[in-house]
Design a protein around this motif. Structure first.
Motif, PDB file in Angstrom:
ATOM      1  N   THR A  39      32.472  56.706  41.651  1.00 35.84           N
ATOM      2  CA  THR A  39      31.643  55.663  41.060  1.00 35.84           C
ATOM      3  C   THR A  39      30.173  55.913  41.367  1.00 35.84           C
ATOM      4  O   THR A  39      29.319  55.831  40.481  1.00 35.84           O
ATOM      5  CB  THR A  39      32.069  54.271  41.573  1.00 35.84           C
ATOM      6  OG1 THR A  39      33.431  54.038  41.202  1.00 35.84           O
ATOM      7  CG2 THR A  39      31.185  53.179  41.012  1.00 35.84           C
ATOM      8  N   THR A  57      25.249  46.525  41.727  1.00 37.61           N
ATOM      9  CA  THR A  57      25.645  45.120  41.587  1.00 37.61           C
ATOM     10  C   THR A  57      26.102  44.796  40.173  1.00 37.61           C
ATOM     11  O   THR A  57      26.789  43.799  39.956  1.00 37.61           O
ATOM     12  CB  THR A  57      24.480  44.186  41.963  1.00 37.61           C
ATOM     13  OG1 THR A  57      23.342  44.531  41.165  1.00 37.61           O
ATOM     14  CG2 THR A  57      24.128  44.305  43.434  1.00 37.61           C
ATOM     15  N   GLU A  58      25.727  45.640  39.197  1.00 35.79           N
ATOM     16  CA  GLU A  58      26.134  45.446  37.803  1.00 35.79           C
ATOM     17  C   GLU A  58      27.468  46.124  37.499  1.00 35.79           C
ATOM     18  O   GLU A  58      28.021  45.954  36.430  1.00 35.79           O
ATOM     19  CB  GLU A  58      25.070  46.021  36.862  1.00 35.79           C
ATOM     20  CG  GLU A  58      23.729  45.343  36.955  1.00 35.79           C
ATOM     21  CD  GLU A  58      23.749  43.955  36.351  1.00 35.79           C
ATOM     22  OE1 GLU A  58      24.321  43.780  35.270  1.00 35.79           O
ATOM     23  OE2 GLU A  58      23.183  43.049  36.998  1.00 35.79           O
ATOM     24  N   PHE A  59      27.959  46.934  38.451  1.00 33.70           N
ATOM     25  CA  PHE A  59      29.174  47.707  38.226  1.00 33.70           C
ATOM     26  C   PHE A  59      30.372  46.877  38.658  1.00 33.70           C
ATOM     27  O   PHE A  59      30.604  46.649  39.839  1.00 33.70           O
ATOM     28  CB  PHE A  59      29.135  49.022  39.010  1.00 33.70           C
ATOM     29  CG  PHE A  59      30.216  49.972  38.616  1.00 33.70           C
ATOM     30  CD1 PHE A  59      29.993  50.935  37.652  1.00 33.70           C
ATOM     31  CD2 PHE A  59      31.468  49.894  39.204  1.00 33.70           C
ATOM     32  CE1 PHE A  59      30.999  51.815  37.280  1.00 33.70           C
ATOM     33  CE2 PHE A  59      32.474  50.763  38.845  1.00 33.70           C
ATOM     34  CZ  PHE A  59      32.237  51.727  37.881  1.00 33.70           C
ATOM     35  N   ASP A  60      31.142  46.417  37.676  1.00 41.63           N
ATOM     36  CA  ASP A  60      32.340  45.629  37.927  1.00 41.63           C
ATOM     37  C   ASP A  60      33.549  46.456  37.492  1.00 41.63           C
ATOM     38  O   ASP A  60      33.629  46.892  36.343  1.00 41.63           O
ATOM     39  CB  ASP A  60      32.263  44.322  37.136  1.00 41.63           C
ATOM     40  CG  ASP A  60      33.524  43.507  37.249  1.00 41.63           C
ATOM     41  OD1 ASP A  60      34.060  43.381  38.364  1.00 41.63           O
ATOM     42  OD2 ASP A  60      33.990  42.997  36.207  1.00 41.63           O
ATOM     43  N   ARG A  61      34.478  46.689  38.402  1.00 44.88           N
ATOM     44  CA  ARG A  61      35.628  47.546  38.096  1.00 44.88           C
ATOM     45  C   ARG A  61      36.427  47.053  36.903  1.00 44.88           C
ATOM     46  O   ARG A  61      37.027  47.855  36.194  1.00 44.88           O
ATOM     47  CB  ARG A  61      36.557  47.654  39.304  1.00 44.88           C
ATOM     48  CG  ARG A  61      36.087  48.660  40.306  1.00 44.88           C
ATOM     49  CD  ARG A  61      36.991  48.740  41.490  1.00 44.88           C
ATOM     50  NE  ARG A  61      38.326  49.210  41.126  1.00 44.88           N
ATOM     51  CZ  ARG A  61      39.153  49.799  41.966  1.00 44.88           C
ATOM     52  NH1 ARG A  61      38.789  49.986  43.211  1.00 44.88           N
ATOM     53  NH2 ARG A  61      40.338  50.187  41.577  1.00 44.88           N
ATOM     54  N   ASP A  62      36.469  45.773  36.675  1.00 52.08           N
ATOM     55  CA  ASP A  62      37.229  45.249  35.541  1.00 52.08           C
ATOM     56  C   ASP A  62      36.540  45.525  34.214  1.00 52.08           C
ATOM     57  O   ASP A  62      37.186  45.569  33.175  1.00 52.08           O
ATOM     58  CB  ASP A  62      37.460  43.741  35.698  1.00 52.08           C
ATOM     59  CG  ASP A  62      38.370  43.418  36.867  1.00 52.08           C
ATOM     60  OD1 ASP A  62      39.215  44.273  37.219  1.00 52.08           O
ATOM     61  OD2 ASP A  62      38.229  42.333  37.446  1.00 52.08           O
ATOM     62  N   THR A  63      35.235  45.697  34.236  1.00 49.45           N
ATOM     63  CA  THR A  63      34.467  45.965  33.022  1.00 49.45           C
ATOM     64  C   THR A  63      34.269  47.460  32.801  1.00 49.45           C
ATOM     65  O   THR A  63      34.235  47.924  31.670  1.00 49.45           O
ATOM     66  CB  THR A  63      33.087  45.283  33.117  1.00 49.45           C
ATOM     67  OG1 THR A  63      33.277  43.899  33.402  1.00 49.45           O
ATOM     68  CG2 THR A  63      32.309  45.428  31.830  1.00 49.45           C
ATOM     69  N   TRP A  64      34.161  48.214  33.884  1.00 48.55           N
ATOM     70  CA  TRP A  64      33.852  49.645  33.831  1.00 48.55           C
ATOM     71  C   TRP A  64      35.088  50.483  34.151  1.00 48.55           C
ATOM     72  O   TRP A  64      34.998  51.526  34.771  1.00 48.55           O
ATOM     73  CB  TRP A  64      32.755  49.972  34.849  1.00 48.55           C
ATOM     74  CG  TRP A  64      31.434  49.337  34.564  1.00 48.55           C
ATOM     75  CD1 TRP A  64      31.093  48.034  34.746  1.00 48.55           C
ATOM     76  CD2 TRP A  64      30.267  49.982  34.049  1.00 48.55           C
ATOM     77  NE1 TRP A  64      29.784  47.835  34.376  1.00 48.55           N
ATOM     78  CE2 TRP A  64      29.254  49.013  33.955  1.00 48.55           C
ATOM     79  CE3 TRP A  64      29.983  51.294  33.680  1.00 48.55           C
ATOM     80  CZ2 TRP A  64      27.976  49.306  33.496  1.00 48.55           C
ATOM     81  CZ3 TRP A  64      28.710  51.593  33.231  1.00 48.55           C
ATOM     82  CH2 TRP A  64      27.723  50.604  33.136  1.00 48.55           C
ATOM     83  N   ASN A  65      36.271  50.049  33.713  1.00 43.72           N
ATOM     84  CA  ASN A  65      37.504  50.704  34.142  1.00 43.72           C
ATOM     85  C   ASN A  65      38.032  51.796  33.213  1.00 43.72           C
ATOM     86  O   ASN A  65      38.878  52.580  33.609  1.00 43.72           O
ATOM     87  CB  ASN A  65      38.591  49.661  34.366  1.00 43.72           C
ATOM     88  CG  ASN A  65      38.929  48.899  33.103  1.00 43.72           C
ATOM     89  OD1 ASN A  65      38.128  48.818  32.184  1.00 43.72           O
ATOM     90  ND2 ASN A  65      40.114  48.331  33.059  1.00 43.72           N
ATOM     91  N   GLN A  73      29.340  50.096  27.719  1.00 46.23           N
ATOM     92  CA  GLN A  73      28.370  49.466  28.626  1.00 46.23           C
ATOM     93  C   GLN A  73      27.077  50.261  28.680  1.00 46.23           C
ATOM     94  O   GLN A  73      25.983  49.688  28.622  1.00 46.23           O
ATOM     95  CB  GLN A  73      28.962  49.357  30.042  1.00 46.23           C
ATOM     96  CG  GLN A  73      30.098  48.389  30.181  1.00 46.23           C
ATOM     97  CD  GLN A  73      29.665  46.953  29.999  1.00 46.23           C
ATOM     98  OE1 GLN A  73      28.572  46.551  30.407  1.00 46.23           O
ATOM     99  NE2 GLN A  73      30.513  46.156  29.369  1.00 46.23           N
TER     100      GLN A  73
END
Length: 78
Positions: A39, A57-65, A73
Motif C-alpha cells: 500500500t 488518511t484517504e486510503f480506505d481498504r474497502d474503497t481501494w480494494n 479513485q
C-alpha cells in the motif's frame, strides 16, 4: 496507453502478478496481493508516476480494494 491501463500496469508491478490485469475486480487484500508495505509502495509510486498525492488518511481498504476501484479513485483525483 490510457490511464486505467497505466494504473493496472503499476499494480501488476507492485503485486508482482498480472492477475490484476486479467481480473481487475479481484480483492487485492483478500487475495494476499497487497499488504501494508504494498500500500505504501502504491501511494509513493502513484505520486512519482502520476503526480497524484494520496494521503494515507484517504486510503480506505474497502474503497481501494480492487484494481478497478483504485483506477477509478485515482482518475477522480487527477
Amino acid at each position: 496507453m490510457d490511464f486505467k491501463n497505466e494504473v493496472l500496469t503499476l499494480l501488476a508491478e507492485i503485486c508482482q502478478d498480472d492477475i490484476v490485469k486479467e481480473n481487475p475486480d479481484i480483492d487485492l487484500f483478500d487475495a494476499g496481493l497487497l499488504d501494508s508495505f504494498g500500500t505504501v509502495e502504491l501511494l509513493v509510486q502513484t505520486e512519482e508516476r502520476f503526480g497524484i498525492l494520496v494521503p494515507i488518511t484517504e486510503f480506505d481498504r474497502d474503497t481501494w480494494n480492487t484494481p478497478n476501484n483504485i483506477a477509478s479513485q485515482l482518475a477522480d483525483m487527477q
